[in-house]
Write a protein that holds these residues in place. Structure first.
Motif, mmCIF file in Angstrom:
data_model
loop_
_atom_site.group_PDB
_atom_site.id
_atom_site.type_symbol
_atom_site.label_atom_id
_atom_site.label_comp_id
_atom_site.label_asym_id
_atom_site.label_seq_id
_atom_site.Cartn_x
_atom_site.Cartn_y
_atom_site.Cartn_z
ATOM 1 N N PHE A 108 0.805 -1.211 0.000
ATOM 2 C CA PHE A 108 0.000 0.000 0.000
ATOM 3 C C PHE A 108 0.850 1.279 0.000
ATOM 4 N N LEU A 109 2.161 1.132 -0.076
ATOM 5 C CA LEU A 109 3.034 2.300 0.041
ATOM 6 C C LEU A 109 3.464 2.885 -1.291
ATOM 7 N N SER A 110 3.053 2.282 -2.404
ATOM 8 C CA SER A 110 3.556 2.740 -3.699
ATOM 9 C C SER A 110 3.226 4.196 -3.967
ATOM 10 N N SER A 111 2.055 4.663 -3.521
ATOM 11 C CA SER A 111 1.682 6.051 -3.775
ATOM 12 C C SER A 111 2.509 7.039 -2.967
ATOM 13 N N LEU A 112 3.189 6.561 -1.933
ATOM 14 C CA LEU A 112 4.013 7.441 -1.099
ATOM 15 C C LEU A 112 5.465 7.473 -1.564
ATOM 16 N N GLN A 113 5.839 6.559 -2.447
ATOM 17 C CA GLN A 113 7.242 6.464 -2.857
ATOM 18 C C GLN A 113 7.601 7.596 -3.808
ATOM 19 N N ILE A 114 8.701 8.260 -3.522
ATOM 20 C CA ILE A 114 9.176 9.341 -4.378
ATOM 21 C C ILE A 114 10.502 8.999 -5.036
ATOM 22 N N GLY A 115 11.092 7.871 -4.684
ATOM 23 C CA GLY A 115 12.361 7.484 -5.290
ATOM 24 C C GLY A 115 13.018 6.385 -4.495
ATOM 25 N N GLU A 116 14.299 6.238 -4.716
ATOM 26 C CA GLU A 116 15.065 5.221 -4.018
ATOM 27 C C GLU A 116 16.492 5.710 -3.844
ATOM 28 N N LEU A 117 17.251 5.002 -3.028
ATOM 29 C CA LEU A 117 18.646 5.368 -2.818
ATOM 30 C C LEU A 117 19.452 5.062 -4.077
ATOM 31 N N ALA A 118 20.428 5.904 -4.339
ATOM 32 C CA ALA A 118 21.320 5.669 -5.477
ATOM 33 C C ALA A 118 22.060 4.348 -5.283
ATOM 34 N N SER A 119 22.448 3.739 -6.378
ATOM 35 C CA SER A 119 23.051 2.405 -6.322
ATOM 36 C C SER A 119 24.343 2.370 -5.524
ATOM 37 N N ASP A 120 25.068 3.499 -5.478
ATOM 38 C CA ASP A 120 26.333 3.521 -4.746
ATOM 39 C C ASP A 120 26.162 3.937 -3.291
ATOM 40 N N GLU A 121 24.904 4.108 -2.832
ATOM 41 C CA GLU A 121 24.633 4.493 -1.450
ATOM 42 C C GLU A 121 24.389 3.240 -0.601
ATOM 43 N N PRO A 122 24.840 3.245 0.668
ATOM 44 C CA PRO A 122 24.540 2.100 1.564
ATOM 45 C C PRO A 122 23.057 2.063 1.900
ATOM 46 N N SER A 123 22.576 0.906 2.342
ATOM 47 C CA SER A 123 21.156 0.753 2.651
ATOM 48 C C SER A 123 20.742 1.527 3.889
ATOM 49 N N SER A 124 21.680 1.762 4.811
ATOM 50 C CA SER A 124 21.421 2.550 6.016
ATOM 51 C C SER A 124 22.375 3.729 6.061
ATOM 52 N N GLU A 125 22.125 4.636 6.999
ATOM 53 C CA GLU A 125 22.982 5.797 7.116
ATOM 54 C C GLU A 125 24.446 5.373 7.291
ATOM 55 N N PRO A 126 25.384 6.104 6.706
ATOM 56 C CA PRO A 126 26.804 5.748 6.839
ATOM 57 C C PRO A 126 27.288 5.702 8.278
ATOM 58 N N SER A 127 26.609 6.406 9.179
ATOM 59 C CA SER A 127 27.035 6.438 10.579
ATOM 60 C C SER A 127 26.695 5.153 11.328
ATOM 61 N N LYS A 128 25.841 4.312 10.766
ATOM 62 C CA LYS A 128 25.425 3.084 11.446
ATOM 63 C C LYS A 128 26.352 1.928 11.101
ATOM 64 N N ASN A 129 26.381 0.949 11.993
ATOM 65 C CA ASN A 129 27.236 -0.237 11.844
ATOM 66 C C ASN A 129 26.580 -1.214 10.865
ATOM 67 N N LYS A 130 27.059 -1.241 9.641
ATOM 68 C CA LYS A 130 26.457 -2.077 8.601
ATOM 69 C C LYS A 130 26.541 -3.559 8.957
#
Length: 543
Positions: A184-206
């Motif tokens: 049900f979230l498709s209408s709220l999606q405005i984009g996605e993270l760039a392919s070279d970006e990590p899935s979580s914030e860089p400050s977090k322990n991947k």
């Protein structure tokens, strides 16, 4: 079809609204207020645009819904002013106003969504910015929840607490069927993270994030998320038997001091055990299907306890996603008006010369204020306040059955003393509840939200109490607070099986896993309050 524009003129719509028989009931409920607002604001094309917005917002993939969305977008391009919440082609107006690589293409054609970096998300969602966007990330998808958060079933504050953050673990942990919800979230999606970006914030322990997700998958494969219905039916049966024993004691033994006290003990035990059971039901950990958890929670919370299940879920979910985070966890909302919580927060109060209470004595007045008065005072006031504010009329109607049953029976047995009996009951339940629920939180780290990963957030805010049959029963298995916070929907009878796996992950990443005796856990509440009060006093006196 004609309708009045903003200036009262009659204008012809470019196309009729969809006929009611083609529209799902849920869509009609959402579209009705959008339709009225669109008519007031946009004039021509407003009705069609409203249906298009509602269709896109609910993710209704019907051919007629997509057609209305395209018609609304066409009219918008012709100069009809649309509000920000209009969703042409499942791309929100927030994207059209700019943001992210590829946002222009999304605005013009609705065929491509934006690509974002964490730096850009941080800048656009910066706290204090009057033009702050309300974006969050789930599974690398970027969502704009500006026009949805106030209708979020779990409460608006949960979404606001994750603005600008990766909410993937919170999303999958707090939803019993995250796959269904995500559809049900498709209408709220405005984009996605760039392919070279990590899935979580860089400050977090991947590595820690990946290990926790692997642990969650392992626990699911082991079947630890599957409930034992017989276990919970036995709990419900012993709750009902305890309440029956309370009334039968007064009926057959009289109302002198001894049977009065025995009845009070029976009913207090029944009420607190019912509280633990409704807590499990609120986390969908009793039945495989969500609707049965909701129905039985309403029965236990509303009919057996006399509280609102929706009120409980609204506050308790906020506590789970950001435990011990000041201004985000309602359980620490007594800071600073009654108590000073947390080392850093207490020092901050002292530096600011803030003194609502003599915090250096809070370990003395805690036991006579919060435990006995939380439910008799706050429970009744805040419960009914939220019910009337949020219009939880069904909950209110169900709660009437508890008060009718309680006072009908107690009045016939005790007369006017039933009021004293009720007050003492609520105070005893409150004491039991506060000491058990706070022994794992108040002694832990309480501070502002530091945007840590899910695993670290929960481990810093919780600790366990040693396992025994009595501790498990007395605390409703909340002696496994760490496992409960990591996996809220896990049935409580499986906590002890998951504990060794959690301990091994803590050891791998050098994270402290605290477990203590029950009495020491109670004592640590007072010790930590004294420590916080002393830190406040030192800062207050500028030592």
């Amino acid at each position: 079809m004609s309708f009045a524009s903003g200036r009262g003129r009659k204008q012809e719509a470019s196309g009729p609204a969809p006929r009611a028989e083609f529209i799902p009931r849920e869509l009609r409920q959402v579209a009705a207020p959008l339709q009225r607002r669109q008519v007031r604001r946009t004039g021509a094309g407003g009705l069609a645009a409203a249906w298009g917005a509602a269709s896109g917002h609910l993710g209704w993939a019907g051919r007629r819904g997509r057609g209305e969305a395209r018609r609304g977008a066409f009219l918008t391009e012709r100069g009809c002013r649309a509000p920000r919440w209009f969703v042409p082609g499942s791309v929100s107006m927030a994207v059209q106003e700019g943001g992210g690589t590829g946002a222009g293409e999304a605005a013009r054609g609705g065929r491509r969504r934006g690509l974002f970096t964490w730096e850009e998300i941080g800048l656009r969602t910066k706290r204090g910015d009057p033009r702050r966007e309300m974006w969050l990330v789930v599974d690398r998808q970027v969502y704009d929840v500006r026009h949805f958060y106030w209708r979020h079933p779990g409460g608006a504050r949960i979404l606001k607490a994750h603005i600008g953050e990766d909410a993937t673990d919170a999303f999958h942990t707090m939803h019993a069927d995250s796959t269904l919800v995500k559809s049900f979230l498709s209408s709220l999606q405005i984009g996605e993270l760039a392919s070279d970006e990590p899935s979580s914030e860089p400050s977090k322990n991947k590595q820690l994030i990946d290990d926790f997700r692997e642990l969650r998958a392992t626990i699911t494969k082991m079947g630890l998320m599957k409930p034992n219905i017989f276990f919970y039916l036995c709990l419900l049966l012993h709750i009902i038997l305890l309440e029956a024993a309370a009334w039968l004691t007064l009926l057959y033994c009289g109302t002198s001091l001894l049977p009065f006290t025995a009845s009070l003990i029976f009913l207090t035990t029944s009420q607190i055990q019912a509280s633990w059971l409704q807590h499990d039901l609120g986390h969908f950990s009793v039945f495989p299907k969500t609707k049965w958890n909701r129905r039985f929670q309403k029965f236990v919370m509303n009919h057996l306890i006399g509280g609102s299940s929706k009120w409980w879920n609204l506050l308790h979910n906020q506590h789970h996603v950001k435990p011990n985070c000041y201004s985000k966890d309602p359980d620490v909302s007594f800071h600073p008006f009654l108590f000073a919580f947390g080392k850093n927060l207490s020092v901050e109060l002292g530096i600011k010369m803030t003194k609502y209470m003599p915090y250096n004595h809070q370990h003395k007045y805690f036991s006579i204020i919060l435990p006995p008065l939380l439910i008799p005072a706050l429970f009744h006031y805040h419960n009914f306040f939220v019910i009337f504010k949020k219009k939880f009329w069904m909950d209110l109607a169900c709660m009437v059955s508890f008060f009718f049953r309680f006072f009908f029976i107690s009045w016939n047995l005790l007369g006017v003393n039933c009021l004293i009996f009720y007050l003492l009951l609520r105070m005893l339940v409150s004491c039991w509840f506060v000491w058990v629920s706070q022994m794992s939180h108040i002694p832990m780290d309480i501070d502002y939200d530091k945007n840590l990963d899910w695993f670290s957030t929960q481990l810093k805010a919780t600790c366990n109490v040693e396992q025994s049959l009595f501790n498990d029963w007395f605390t409703g298995h909340l002696n496994f607070q760490i496992e409960h916070h990591l996996f809220p929907s896990m049935p409580r009878h499986n906590f002890w099986k998951a504990a060794p796996l959690v301990k091994s992950l803590c050891a791998k990443h050098s994270i402290e896993y605290q477990c203590k005796p029950l009495l020491k856990a109670f004592a640590d509440i007072l010790h930590s309050l004294k420590e916080y009060g002393d830190l406040w006093l030192d800062a207050y006196l500028h030592k």
